[in-house]
Design a protein around this motif. Structure first.
Motif, short mmCIF file in Angstrom:
data_model
loop_
_atom_site.label_atom_id
_atom_site.label_comp_id
_atom_site.label_asym_id
_atom_site.label_seq_id
_atom_site.Cartn_x
_atom_site.Cartn_y
_atom_site.Cartn_z
N PRO A 72 17.96 -24.56 13.47
CA PRO A 72 16.55 -24.62 13.08
C PRO A 72 16.31 -25.17 11.67
N GLU A 73 17.29 -25.09 10.80
CA GLU A 73 17.10 -25.54 9.42
C GLU A 73 17.78 -26.86 9.13
N ASN A 74 18.50 -27.41 10.10
CA ASN A 74 19.29 -28.61 9.80
C ASN A 74 19.36 -29.55 10.99
N SER A 75 18.23 -29.77 11.66
CA SER A 75 18.22 -30.60 12.86
C SER A 75 17.84 -32.05 12.54
N ILE A 76 18.68 -32.96 13.03
CA ILE A 76 18.36 -34.39 13.04
C ILE A 76 18.50 -34.84 14.49
N LEU A 77 17.46 -35.38 15.06
CA LEU A 77 17.42 -35.70 16.48
C LEU A 77 17.64 -37.20 16.72
N LEU A 78 18.55 -37.49 17.63
CA LEU A 78 18.85 -38.87 18.01
C LEU A 78 17.82 -39.31 19.05
N VAL A 79 17.02 -40.32 18.72
CA VAL A 79 15.83 -40.60 19.53
C VAL A 79 15.92 -41.85 20.41
N ASP A 80 17.10 -42.47 20.50
CA ASP A 80 17.15 -43.74 21.24
C ASP A 80 17.97 -43.67 22.52
N THR A 81 18.18 -42.48 23.07
CA THR A 81 18.98 -42.37 24.28
C THR A 81 18.30 -43.05 25.47
N TYR A 82 16.99 -42.89 25.59
CA TYR A 82 16.27 -43.45 26.73
C TYR A 82 15.26 -44.51 26.29
N ASP A 83 14.22 -44.11 25.63
CA ASP A 83 13.21 -45.05 25.15
C ASP A 83 12.69 -44.53 23.81
N THR A 84 13.04 -45.22 22.76
CA THR A 84 12.78 -44.72 21.40
C THR A 84 11.30 -44.43 21.17
N LEU A 85 10.44 -45.41 21.47
CA LEU A 85 9.02 -45.29 21.12
C LEU A 85 8.21 -44.49 22.13
N ARG A 86 8.57 -44.55 23.40
CA ARG A 86 7.78 -43.87 24.43
C ARG A 86 8.31 -42.49 24.78
N SER A 87 9.55 -42.21 24.39
CA SER A 87 10.13 -40.91 24.75
C SER A 87 10.74 -40.20 23.55
N GLY A 88 11.69 -40.86 22.88
CA GLY A 88 12.45 -40.21 21.83
C GLY A 88 11.60 -39.67 20.69
N ILE A 89 10.80 -40.54 20.08
CA ILE A 89 9.99 -40.10 18.94
C ILE A 89 8.90 -39.13 19.37
N PRO A 90 8.16 -39.39 20.47
CA PRO A 90 7.18 -38.38 20.90
C PRO A 90 7.78 -37.01 21.14
N ASN A 91 8.95 -36.94 21.77
CA ASN A 91 9.59 -35.65 22.00
C ASN A 91 10.05 -35.02 20.68
N ALA A 92 10.52 -35.83 19.75
CA ALA A 92 10.90 -35.30 18.44
C ALA A 92 9.69 -34.72 17.72
N ILE A 93 8.55 -35.35 17.86
CA ILE A 93 7.32 -34.83 17.24
C ILE A 93 6.94 -33.48 17.84
N ILE A 94 7.07 -33.35 19.15
CA ILE A 94 6.78 -32.06 19.79
C ILE A 94 7.67 -30.97 19.20
N VAL A 95 8.96 -31.23 19.11
CA VAL A 95 9.90 -30.23 18.59
C VAL A 95 9.64 -29.95 17.12
N ALA A 96 9.27 -30.99 16.35
CA ALA A 96 8.95 -30.79 14.93
C ALA A 96 7.78 -29.84 14.76
N LYS A 97 6.76 -29.99 15.60
CA LYS A 97 5.59 -29.09 15.53
C LYS A 97 5.97 -27.66 15.92
N GLU A 98 6.83 -27.53 16.90
CA GLU A 98 7.29 -26.20 17.30
C GLU A 98 8.11 -25.53 16.19
N LEU A 99 8.92 -26.33 15.49
CA LEU A 99 9.69 -25.79 14.37
C LEU A 99 8.76 -25.33 13.25
#
Length: 477
Positions: A223-250
């Motif tokens: 929870p204090e040291n997460s860096i998320l790899l966002v290019d596994t599937y689709d960087t702009l349509r999936s990776g970054i949006p999902n990272a934003i969701i998790v960032a808000k939850e954190l």
């Protein structure tokens, strides 16, 4: 700590070192003295300097250099003679080593390190000297070039999986000296007390049912040291949006997402898009980390494109010293039984300097590096008013009245490391302080200005005298 152990270090050599050492013993030369110089002839990467690295590992290796019974049994099988085997039973390097500091900026044909001892001990450590210093200096230099490209932005060394076997341990160490803020190499972190860092691989994300779940689970455990790899599937349509969701939850749990990592695609384009998406979501604190075949030139290009990148992960090209396969460091005899020695060549640039030498650095009025001078050890630098181009002696530079610094220091004597070697991070700090005094024209990547290194008139005279004496001994002119 070091990667070397005493159980096998005596065998960390080329066979011809042992063959010559045996010959010295059988020829009655074991008590004759020798002085060897370590230097290199060409700056790596078409650059303007070399970062000297590997000294601490070398000294620890020499301190442990000995022959176990198992080693000696093996050498018997190779055909080495009983008298030499008996000699090696008690072998320790008891000579003296004089060197510049680790992290120092040095230049071609300078006597960086000097080894003094009897001819056998000085010969036996030649391969060790060249293997350690050539490799670590090459990688440290590449690392500092990357740091010059990064500027104020940090970079981490990510190259172990692409390294040349266990050489990756020393390479990661050298990368820290050269400027890396951390390494992914846990073993190097343990051995040398260097910062260790890492994110995640695509396999983590692929192992879960979907990307968002993978991100959530990683953040749950980090929870204090997460860096998320966002290019596994689709960087702009999936990776970054999902990272934003998790960032808000954190944020709701009182934590913050540290960053996202881009590992493929057009890094300049994607980093700009990512920054805009994160800022729009009021997540301007999230850092953007990039990796994928980076080098100093790619990083320069990303800066020129104003890519909003906060940290770089540099792997293959750094850890392998690409495109240079090795540093051309050499180990040459300068005194034999107190008689000056030199290698003679039809090419004057390949000739070596005889005698014990000291290396001085002269500074201009602003305190910046101006010239390096090679003087005979017994010369007074205050009385040396000019240094001369060793290849074109009619070219010279006045150094009269300039401030100077002796770059050599005694680091090893009588089986003792007498100058404790700092950890890699401290050598990095020393490098940065020295680099701040090297004019920028020597640090550029394209056609850097050549830093001038000269020799004293007394040294030139000794070289010419020694050359004449050697030529006359076999009827030359």
């Amino acid at each position: 700590m070091t990667t070397f152990t005493s159980e096998t270090l005596g065998l960390y050599t080329d066979y011809y070192e042992l063959s010559m050492a045996q010959g010295y013993l059988l020829a009655g030369k074991k008590d004759e003295s020798a002085v060897f110089d370590y230097f290199f002839r060409t700056n790596p990467f078409d650059g303007g300097f070399l970062v000297f690295a590997g000294l601490a590992d070398l000294l620890n290796a020499i301190l442990a250099f000995q022959y176990s019974e198992e080693n000696l049994d093996y050498l018997k099988k190779l055909g080495l003679l009983p008298d030499f085997i008996d000699y090696l039973k008690e072998f320790r390097f008891n000579g003296t080593i004089i060197s510049v500091r680790e992290g120092e900026l040095v230049f071609p044909n300078e006597p960086i390190l000097r080894v003094e001892g009897n001819i056998i001990e000085a010969q036996l450590i030649e391969t060790l000297v060249l293997n350690i210093l050539n490799f670590q200096s090459l990688i440290a230099t590449k690392s500092f070039r990357v740091k010059l490209a990064c500027g104020d932005k940090p970079f981490s060394e990510f190259g172990l999986r692409r390294a040349h076997g266990t050489g990756g341990i020393q390479a990661s160490r050298a990368a820290i000296i050269g400027g890396a803020s951390s390494t992914s190499n846990v073993y190097t972190g343990f051995l040398y007390n260097t910062p260790v860092s890492g994110t995640m691989a695509h396999s983590w994300i692929q192992s879960f049912g979907d990307e968002l779940t993978a991100f959530r689970e990683y953040a749950r455990f980090n929870p204090e040291n997460s860096i998320l790899l966002v290019d596994t599937y689709d960087t702009l349509r999936s990776g970054i949006p999902n990272a934003i969701i998790v960032a808000k939850e954190l944020e709701k749990s009182g934590n913050r997402l540290v960053g996202i990592r881009l590992d493929s695609g057009d890094l300049a384009y994607l980093s700009k898009k990512a920054r805009k998406m994160l800022d729009t979501a009021s997540l301007s604190y999230i850092k953007i980390i990039v990796s994928n075949q980076l080098n100093e030139y790619v990083i320069n290009s990303l800066h020129e494109q104003n890519a909003p990148i906060d940290l770089f992960g540099v792997g293959t090209e750094l850890i392998t010293g690409k495109p240079d396969a090795s540093l051309d460091g050499v180990y040459k005899l300068a005194l034999s039984n107190e008689i000056p020695c030199m290698k003679i060549s039809e090419n004057i640039e390949k000739m070596t300097f005889p005698g014990r030498k000291s290396l001085y650095r002269y500074f201009d009025a602003e305190g910046n590096f101006y010239r390096d001078g090679i003087l005979l050890e017994d010369e007074d630098p205050d009385t040396c008013e000019c240094i001369f181009n060793p290849i074109y002696p009619d070219k010279w530079t006045s150094v009269a009245g300039l401030n100077w610094e002796l770059l050599h220091q005694k680091v090893y004597e009588n089986s003792t490391i007498i100058f404790p070697q700092p950890e890699p991070k401290l050598s990095q700090e020393f490098l940065f302080s020295r680099a701040s005094r090297l004019p920028d024209e020597h640090k550029r990547f394209i056609m850097p200005h050549i830093y001038k290194v000269g020799s004293s008139k007394q040294l030139l005279n000794l070289r010419d005298k020694t050359r004449r004496e050697i030529s006359e001994s076999f009827g030359g002119n």
